[in-house]
Design a protein around this motif. Structure first.
Motif, short mmCIF file in Angstrom:
data_model
loop_
_atom_site.label_atom_id
_atom_site.label_comp_id
_atom_site.label_asym_id
_atom_site.label_seq_id
_atom_site.Cartn_x
_atom_site.Cartn_y
_atom_site.Cartn_z
N ARG A 262 0.82 -1.22 0.00
CA ARG A 262 0.00 0.00 0.00
C ARG A 262 0.85 1.27 0.00
O ARG A 262 0.42 2.30 -0.49
N ASN B 26 2.31 7.10 -2.31
CA ASN B 26 1.99 5.75 -2.78
C ASN B 26 0.70 5.23 -2.17
O ASN B 26 -0.05 4.50 -2.82
N ARG C 183 -2.08 6.59 -4.19
CA ARG C 183 -2.16 5.94 -5.50
C ARG C 183 -2.76 4.53 -5.40
O ARG C 183 -3.60 4.14 -6.23
N THR C 184 -2.35 3.76 -4.38
CA THR C 184 -2.88 2.41 -4.26
C THR C 184 -4.35 2.42 -3.82
O THR C 184 -5.14 1.57 -4.24
#
Length: 285
Positions: A158, A272, A275-276
């Motif tokens: 994640r 990130n 984004r995940t």
């Protein structure tokens, strides 16, 4: 092992030594852990109930890291007075659903309290550093430990930290033979004695990879191979064994490691994570 200074760590540290004890020594420890105990308990009574000599009781106390029986007795008496220790209760055939729920939850709470008491913060910091810096991260686990490995790998993905999970001894061996300096194995094993997993870790270590062990026993074959050992602890019961509560403790340890690793690259982790989360947002109904 030296005697623990935190009263909450007394029970866990003694239980962690059980695999290293002889049958007679284990019988003494089992009696002490299960009996109502105070500072007046006579040495002779312990020896008689355990079916051993008084000298054997004293020898066992010293093997556990205490100066003698009196210090062990005092430490255990203080440990047994702690509120969390009173949480653990065996499940019986007569228990109602409400009682079962209470006992299972309280056993988990005790495992968390005691795991926190024995957690080595320096080892925790080193584990976070190794995971953050590793070039390749391979997670090993068999059976129930494989489920923990998958959960942890999912968390790290994640925030953009990739880890491969191996739950088969042949695959672990292949993984280990491809690792080298700069790579990392995180091995999950309750006992720390599962042969195929220990063999793979030994191979990875020989090839130069770093090793983090997540286990209930810090003197197990797996722990002796590891650069870092993060120990969980839980009391066993005839029905659930140690694994159920220990699994919760290990997941909490790794949740904390996850946060510490994310902190080491906070801006990137935050990016990130966004984004995940966006990638799976459209999959919900």
């Amino acid at each position: 092992m030296s005697a623990p200074t935190d009263p909450r760590a007394v029970g866990p540290r003694i239980r962690m030594m059980l695999p290293e004890l002889s049958a007679f020594e284990a019988r003494i420890v089992d009696y002490l852990l299960r009996s109502e105990l105070d500072e007046r308990l006579p040495l002779k009574q312990v020896a008689d109930r355990a079916g051993v000599s008084e000298a054997m009781v004293v020898k066992t106390a010293k093997k556990l890291g205490f100066d003698g029986f009196r210090e062990l007795r005092a430490a255990l008496a203080e440990y047994k007075r702690l509120p969390a220790v009173d949480l653990h209760r065996e499940v019986t055939p007569e228990d109602t659903a409400q009682t079962i729920v209470q006992k299972v939850f309280r056993t988990a709470i005790q495992a968390l309290e005691e795991t926190l008491a024995i957690l080595d913060i320096a080892a925790f910091e080193k584990a976070a550093d190794l995971i953050h810096a590793a070039r390749q991260r391979d997670f090993y686990g068999l059976g129930g430990s494989a489920q923990i490995a998958r959960d942890v790998a999912h968390k790290f993905l994640r925030i953009g930290i990739r880890a491969a999970v191996f739950d088969d001894t042949h695959m672990m061996a292949m993984s280990a033979n491809l690792l080298g300096p700069g790579d990392l194995v995180v091995a999950f094993s309750h006992s720390g004695r599962t042969a195929g997993l220990v063999d793979a870790v030994q191979l990875a270590k020989a090839n130069g990879a770093a090793v983090i062990a997540i286990s209930n026993y810090d003197s197990s074959p797996l722990a002796t191979l590891a650069d870092v050992v993060l120990c969980s602890t839980a009391q066993g019961s005839p029905l659930t064994g140690e694994n159920a509560a220990a699994r919760i403790a290990q997941l909490n340890i790794m949740d904390a490691v996850f946060v510490a690793v994310a902190q080491r690259g906070y801006a990137r982790a935050e990016e990130n994570l966004a984004r995940t989360m966006a990638a799976v947002q459209g999959k919900r109904r």
